[in-house]
Design a protein around this motif. Structure first.
Motif, short mmCIF file in Angstrom:
data_model
loop_
_atom_site.label_atom_id
_atom_site.label_comp_id
_atom_site.label_asym_id
_atom_site.label_seq_id
_atom_site.Cartn_x
_atom_site.Cartn_y
_atom_site.Cartn_z
N ARG C 129 -27.49 -32.78 5.56
CA ARG C 129 -27.32 -34.09 6.20
C ARG C 129 -26.55 -34.99 5.26
O ARG C 129 -26.93 -35.13 4.09
N VAL C 130 -25.49 -35.59 5.77
CA VAL C 130 -24.69 -36.49 4.93
C VAL C 130 -24.30 -37.71 5.75
O VAL C 130 -24.26 -37.64 6.98
N PRO C 131 -24.02 -38.81 5.07
CA PRO C 131 -23.58 -40.00 5.79
C PRO C 131 -22.09 -39.91 6.12
O PRO C 131 -21.33 -39.30 5.39
N ALA C 132 -21.69 -40.53 7.22
CA ALA C 132 -20.28 -40.58 7.59
C ALA C 132 -19.55 -41.56 6.68
O ALA C 132 -20.14 -42.53 6.19
N GLY C 133 -18.27 -41.26 6.44
CA GLY C 133 -17.44 -42.20 5.69
C GLY C 133 -17.69 -42.21 4.20
O GLY C 133 -17.20 -43.09 3.49
N VAL C 134 -18.48 -41.30 3.72
CA VAL C 134 -18.77 -41.26 2.28
C VAL C 134 -18.33 -39.89 1.77
O VAL C 134 -18.64 -38.87 2.39
N PRO C 135 -17.59 -39.84 0.65
CA PRO C 135 -17.21 -38.53 0.14
C PRO C 135 -18.43 -37.77 -0.39
O PRO C 135 -19.29 -38.36 -1.05
N VAL C 136 -18.48 -36.49 -0.07
CA VAL C 136 -19.58 -35.65 -0.52
C VAL C 136 -19.00 -34.61 -1.48
O VAL C 136 -18.04 -33.93 -1.15
N ILE C 137 -19.57 -34.55 -2.69
CA ILE C 137 -19.07 -33.60 -3.68
C ILE C 137 -20.03 -32.43 -3.75
O ILE C 137 -21.24 -32.61 -3.91
N LEU C 138 -19.47 -31.24 -3.60
CA LEU C 138 -20.30 -30.05 -3.57
C LEU C 138 -20.11 -29.24 -4.85
O LEU C 138 -19.00 -29.04 -5.31
N GLU C 139 -21.24 -28.83 -5.43
CA GLU C 139 -21.21 -27.88 -6.56
C GLU C 139 -21.72 -26.57 -6.01
O GLU C 139 -22.90 -26.44 -5.70
N ILE C 140 -20.81 -25.62 -5.86
CA ILE C 140 -21.13 -24.41 -5.10
C ILE C 140 -21.33 -23.22 -6.03
O ILE C 140 -20.49 -22.95 -6.89
N THR C 141 -22.42 -22.52 -5.84
CA THR C 141 -22.59 -21.26 -6.55
C THR C 141 -23.41 -20.32 -5.68
O THR C 141 -23.79 -20.68 -4.56
N SER C 142 -23.63 -19.12 -6.18
CA SER C 142 -24.36 -18.13 -5.41
C SER C 142 -25.43 -17.52 -6.29
O SER C 142 -25.25 -17.40 -7.49
N GLN C 143 -26.53 -17.15 -5.68
CA GLN C 143 -27.58 -16.55 -6.51
C GLN C 143 -27.52 -15.03 -6.48
O GLN C 143 -28.19 -14.36 -7.25
#
Lengths: 98, 817, 216
Positions: C129-143
């Motif tokens: 869930r994220v707010p509209a109009g706001v940049p979302v930064i993702l730190e992506i990894t895998s287990q």
């Protein structure tokens, strides 16, 4: 005995290089990266000698030498790509846990 | 199609033991078409699964296995072998040679290919099924932890054997094309197919060993328990780089033969010279070089350095230029011609058209930015099928129609051929074009929700797939019909005798291709067949032939009859050896009985092969009379060994790069790499180095002895080399057992894995060298070498020097730094 | 058609530009090809007279100038096309780290699903869930294995590689529901490795986030 003598000289050179190599690694470890670089440089020189004499590249055709260089050149892009894959992208400063 | 003298030999024996390039070509053809059917049926099964949303025709596991096997079969067991079939059949004729340089090695390539195919098919029946990780085999899904099925390991071994087969073929073709050309046959005079195949061979030379490297690491991970792809120092990126470093040259290996045939056929059926042939060849060479520096475009989303990705974005885009030039030159070739729309011509035009579409969609993929959408979607699937199937396989089908009369002596039904073309093109485009519309649908998903809206397009694709499949039924019917009752083909049914040599000899050609006792000679006036004596006798005007050391042409020294079971051109050993390899490796999975039997057959075949050589029972029918530029000064066997050495660089290079990558990563992850002397005893390492250096000296002395005819020096040198090599292996074995005793095993950590596998591969090379030395020593004691006949010693000296050179790096990497 | 994210806007305009170029170029090439095939078709018997080529003939047809011209035209065309995409690449990869409003989410891929960790340390599985109009930064990894994180509607994509962290960002323009998918074969659950992306009105998101943070 000229040809035999030449190979004995090559052999002696290789052995001398080996002695320096081991000395660099064992006695001159304090040199740090310089020691590593020296060891690798000696290994490369030895390999050149190996190509020229043990593999008789020096008596062979120039086309063979050219193909040898080409074969080694093919590896260079792989080296560069690996080099640039080790570092994380520049904007990343920390390693976090998932 | 055998020569007269062999008609009395049982035909089955002929097919199993043949070494004739034309027979080997037909074996390749039949086998590759068989695998085409297998891989095609696999494709249809998973197309059925995808026809409608939320289908349950296949389970996820079955689907993944089908997708994986389809990809691997098509890439490795269909396209290149199909191209090899033509290369084997027509290239010796096109260059003006009687056979390949090494007929038995040629047969060995085929039988190893079949052995690998049997292993790959068997992997379906191994416990847990076959590989299910996609043909790209991404790490660490490919490791035992996530894909425990034994069939995956068997598939890995099958690919290793297949690559070995290709490496043998590479060496053979390299020597054949460079050194066996007819007098006057300069490289640029060759038809495009031969030229493109030569370039393909250059790609194979370094790309296939480069794939061997990660596969060896993978099989080690799966069988020995090493940790290359499970540890963070190696892992996913190590596999990615090594796979795609092979992967991009590989796509040109798949494409170029078909593209070449397309060009030849366009020229033949328009009656026009190729437009700017030099430019085409130049563009080809540029494309081949570029193909080694574009692979990172498969890794645009892996988060590696943006500068690296931008650089590879540009190199990838650069590749459009040579292929654009080739395409336009092909079209310009037709200008001013009288185009005959025969079946081969229609398929050639079709191949060109499909390749243009594939090229256009490829331009999208080169962009990093567009990859945010394209990566891993059906768009990519559509793109590479347009290039590899559209450009490659369509071109090969054109080639099959084109050379069919030559190979079988029968014409096929032109009307049905044209019908085949129409169905093929409709089916193809219905199958692959809509995939571009699925640029959001992930590849290799076995099921999708109805809400995605992908259903109707998938329905269309599956319908296209079945139509495309049906076109192959018609295709095979046309071929069988031609064999059964096709009209007899003339020597030159396409009016192509001025284009290449194969249309100047009977259909099918006699055993040694050319009229009895004659060889083709190319002069400025055209092609002539002249008697051998005429050429050897003195310089022939207008020929730049350099006469090699004259070998007695094809007459057994004892005057023996060529009809003998072990006659000059039959040898059981390539077949037996390959079956031994297959049985041994299958025995690993299906029971120790098979394993032991396989080993016995394998060792027996080595002995048999060596014995056949010592007794000189096998005679090579070739004469090296003609053009050999630029390898005039190298003898065939020595050249073959050099080519092998270049291939070995393609294997050890990536392995050493893997070491570098792991070692550099280790400094980031905080892995404690063992200090010099901490685990590996420097004294023992140095001792082994001294042993190998000394053996290099003794081997050189042996060669000097052979050249001077000093038998004692030769024998002493060989025996000393053998002893030193054996002691080296003993010391190595001692080191390994000590390490094991200390509890340091294959899987202890990444540094141990690297140590065992790299020194293990090197040790295997030493062992192979010792086996070859036994042969050389026996031959030396039987007086088999003389100052004029010692290529075996010379070739082995090169090999042994390479083994030395590899150790020159292994010693410091593991013992000193 | 307005795309639901700035990254998708850029991607689609780039894609359309490429598509137009590709169709134009292919159409020209096909037109020439078809013209040549019709114009130079054989009108006579099956085997018309002597062909132009001859074995042993080294002389060349065509001019090198044409080839050079062609290379330059193709070079300018293709390199122009490709370098024009670098700015788009930079936009899509330039993580808005300096933006104080940006929401930082850690994404963990696993066989087979997605787990999202919010700045408050709480996690959601299968839903972001994220707010509209706001940049979302993702730190992506895998287990476990190699996965590829993607929000296809936003044209956001990045590989999730065990042992490595990859960064991506996106901004949803409007409230709505989107799909997150895996784009690299990762085992038998690959097809069902989905998650729901809920872009919410900022106020609604605030409310939900407060509740989410205060929950046990």
């Amino acid at each position: 005995m000229d040809e035999v003598w030449k190979y004995v000289m090559v052999y002696a050179t290789l052995m001398a290089a080996l002695v320096i190599e081991v000395a660099l690694a064992v006695n001159w470890r304090t040199l740090g990266p310089l020691s590593t670089a020296g060891v690798l440089a000696i290994a490369s020189l030895q390999a050149v000698f190996g190509f020229l004499y043990y593999m008789h590249g020096i008596y062979g055709s120039r086309s063979i030498t050219l193909m040898m260089i080409l074969s080694l050149a093919v590896i260079i892009p792989l080296f560069i790509a690996f080099l640039f894959s080790i570092e994380f992208p520049p904007h990343i400063t920390q390693i976090t846990e998932g | 199609m055998e020569g007269k003298e062999q008609t009395r030999v049982n035909p089955l024996i002929v097919w199993l033991f043949t070494t004739n390039h034309k027979n080997v070509g037909i074996l390749y053809l039949v086998t590759s078409l068989y695998f085409l059917v297998v891989a095609g049926i696999l494709a249809l099964t998973f197309r059925i699964q995808l026809t409608v949303p939320e289908n349950n025709f296949l389970t996820a596991s079955a689907y993944n296995q089908a997708v994986t096997a389809h990809g691997l079969f098509m890439l490795l067991w269909v396209v290149t072998p199909l191209a090899s079939a033509f290369a084997n059949y027509v290239i010796p004729i096109q260059i003006g040679a009687k056979d390949m340089a090494f007929p038995r090695l040629n047969a060995l390539s085929y039988w190893l290919y079949l052995a690998s195919g049997i292993m790959a098919l068997s992997s379906f029946f191994a416990p847990g099924g076959t590989a299910d990780w996609g043909w790209t085999t991404y790490a660490p899904l490919n490791t035992l932890q996530y894909s425990p099925q034994a069939g995956g390991s068997l598939m890995g071994l099958a690919i290793i054997i297949l690559l070995s087969s290709s490496i043998v073929a590479t060496i053979n073709f390299m020597v054949t094309i460079f050194r066996l050309r007819a007098p006057g046959m300069k490289l640029m005079l060759l038809p495009l197919f031969s030229i493109f195949w030569l370039v393909t061979i250059f790609l194979m030379l370094w790309a296939f060993p480069a794939f061997l490297a990660p596969l060896i690491l993978l099989v080690a991970d799966r069988v020995l328990g090493t940790v290359f792809f499970t540890s963070p120092e190696g892992g996913a990126l190590l596999w990615d780089h090594l796979l795609w470093f092979f992967g991009h040259p590989e796509v040109y290996i798949l494409l170029l033969p078909g593209l070449a045939i397309t060009g030849d056929i366009l020229a033949v059926f328009s009656g026009r010279k190729l437009y700017a042939k030099k430019v085409i060849v130049g563009a080809l060479i540029v494309a081949a070089i570029l193909s080694y520096i574009v692979w990172v475009h498969h890794m645009f989303m892996t988060g590696i350095h943006p500068g690296l990705r931008e650089a590879f974005n540009i190199t990838t885009e650069l590749i459009s230029i040579p292929f654009g030039v080739i395409t336009i030159s092909y079209i310009l070739t037709l200008v001013g011609g009288k185009i005959r729309f025969t079946t081969p011509m229609l398929f050639a035009i079709g191949a060109l058209a499909l390749f243009i579409i594939g090229g256009a969609s490829g331009v999208f993929n080169s962009s990093v930015a567009l990859n945010f959408g394209m990566r891993g979607t059906f768009w990519v699937v559509g793109h590479f099928h347009y290039t590899i199937v559209g450009g490659g396989i369509t071109g090969l089908i054109a080639g099959l129609y084109y050379w069919w009369p030559k190979m079988t002596g029968r014409m096929f039904n032109e009307k049905l051929g044209k019908l085949h073309f129409i169905i093929y093109m409709i089916g193809f485009n219905l199958l692959y074009f809509p995939m571009h519309a699925l640029y959001d649908m992930p590849r290799r998903i076995y099921v999708y929700e109805a809400a995605t809206g992908w259903g109707p397009i998938n329905m269309l694709i599956t319908m296209g797939g079945f139509l495309f499949g049906a076109s192959f039924i018609l295709f095979f019917w046309i071929l069988l019909d031609s064999l059964r009752r096709g009209p007899v083909a003339s020597d030159d049914p396409w009016n192509a005798k001025n284009y290449s040599i194969e249309w100047n000899v009977p259909s099918p050609p006699p055993e040694f291709n050319f009229p009895e006792g004659k060889v083709p000679v190319i002069t400025a006036q055209g092609l002539e067949f002249r008697s051998i004596n005429e050429i050897v006798g003195g310089p022939v005007s207008g020929i730049s032939a350099r006469i090699g050391p004259s070998k007695a042409p094809n007459i057994p020294a004892n005057g023996g009859t060529p009809m003998e079971h072990h006659g000059p051109h039959l040898s059981p050993w390539p077949f037996v050896l390959s079956m031994g390899v297959a049985m041994t490796l299958l025995g690993l999975f299906f029971g120790p009985g098979l394993l032991i039997l396989g080993l016995a057959v394998f060792i027996g075949s080595l002995v048999g092969w060596g014995w056949e050589d010592l007794k000189e029972r096998f005679h090579v029918a070739i004469e090296a009379l003609g053009e050999k530029w630029p390898f005039d000064k190298v003898e065939n066997h020595t050249f073959a060994m050099w080519v092998f050495v270049f291939g070995e660089i393609g294997l050890f290079g990536p392995l050493f790069m893997a070491y570098f990558f792991v070692r550099a990563n280790a400094s980031l992850t905080g892995f404690a790499w063992p200090l010099p002397g901490q685990i590996h005893d420097i004294t023992l390492g140095a001792l082994n180095t001294i042993l190998l250096f000394t053996s290099g000296l003794t081997m050189s002395l042996a060669l000097i002895g052979a050249k001077r005819g000093e038998e004692d020096l030769l024998r002493a040198g060989l025996v000393a080399t053998f002893i030193l090599g054996a002691v080296f292996l003993a010391v190595k074995g001692f080191e390994w057992s000590e390490l094991f005793a200390e509890g340091i095993t294959f899987g202890s950590d990444i540094s141990a894995s690297l140590y065992y596998v790299l020194t293990g591969i090197h040790g295997a090379h030493v062992l192979a060298g010792l086996i070859a030395l036994i042969y050389l020593i026996i031959k030396a004691y039987k007086g088999g070498f003389s100052p004029h006949r010692h290529v075996g010693v010379e070739a082995f000296a090169i090999y042994w020097g390479m083994v030395d050179a590899v150790w020159m790096f292994l010693f410091p990497l593991f013992y000193l730094i | 058609m307005a795309a639901p994210a700035p990254s998708a806007d850029i991607w689609h305009s780039l894609f359309n530009f490429y598509l137009t170029s590709a169709i134009t170029i292919s159409a020209v090439v096909f037109a020439i090809m078809i013209y040549v095939l019709i114009r130079y078709r054989s009108r006579g018997e099956a085997n018309p007279g002597d062909p132009e080529y001859r074995i042993g003939d080294l002389s060349q047809r065509g001019s090198v100038k044409v080839a050079i011209a062609l290379t330059i035209i193709l070079g300018v065309l293709f390199l122009g096309l490709t370098t024009s995409t670098f700015s788009a690449m930079e936009f899509m990869e330039e993580i808005p780290e300096d933006n104080p409003d940006a929401l930082h989410i850690k994404v963990l891929a696993f066989q087979w699903g997605w787990r999202f960790t919010y700045p408050n340390g709480k996690t959601l599985t299968g839903e972001l869930r994220v707010p509209a109009g706001v940049p979302v930064i993702l730190e992506i990894t895998s287990q476990d294995v190699f996965h590829t994180f993607s929000i296809p509607a936003f044209k956001v994509k990045k590989d999730a590689i065990p042992g490595r962290i990859n960064y991506a960002w996106f901004e949803g323009k409007y409230a709505g529901e989107y799909t997150i998918r895996c784009y690299e074969l990762c085992g038998v659950g690959h097809a069902e490795m989905l998650a729901r992306l809920l872009v919410m009105e900022p106020e609604q998101f605030e409310k939900w986030y407060e509740e989410f943070s205060s929950k046990g």
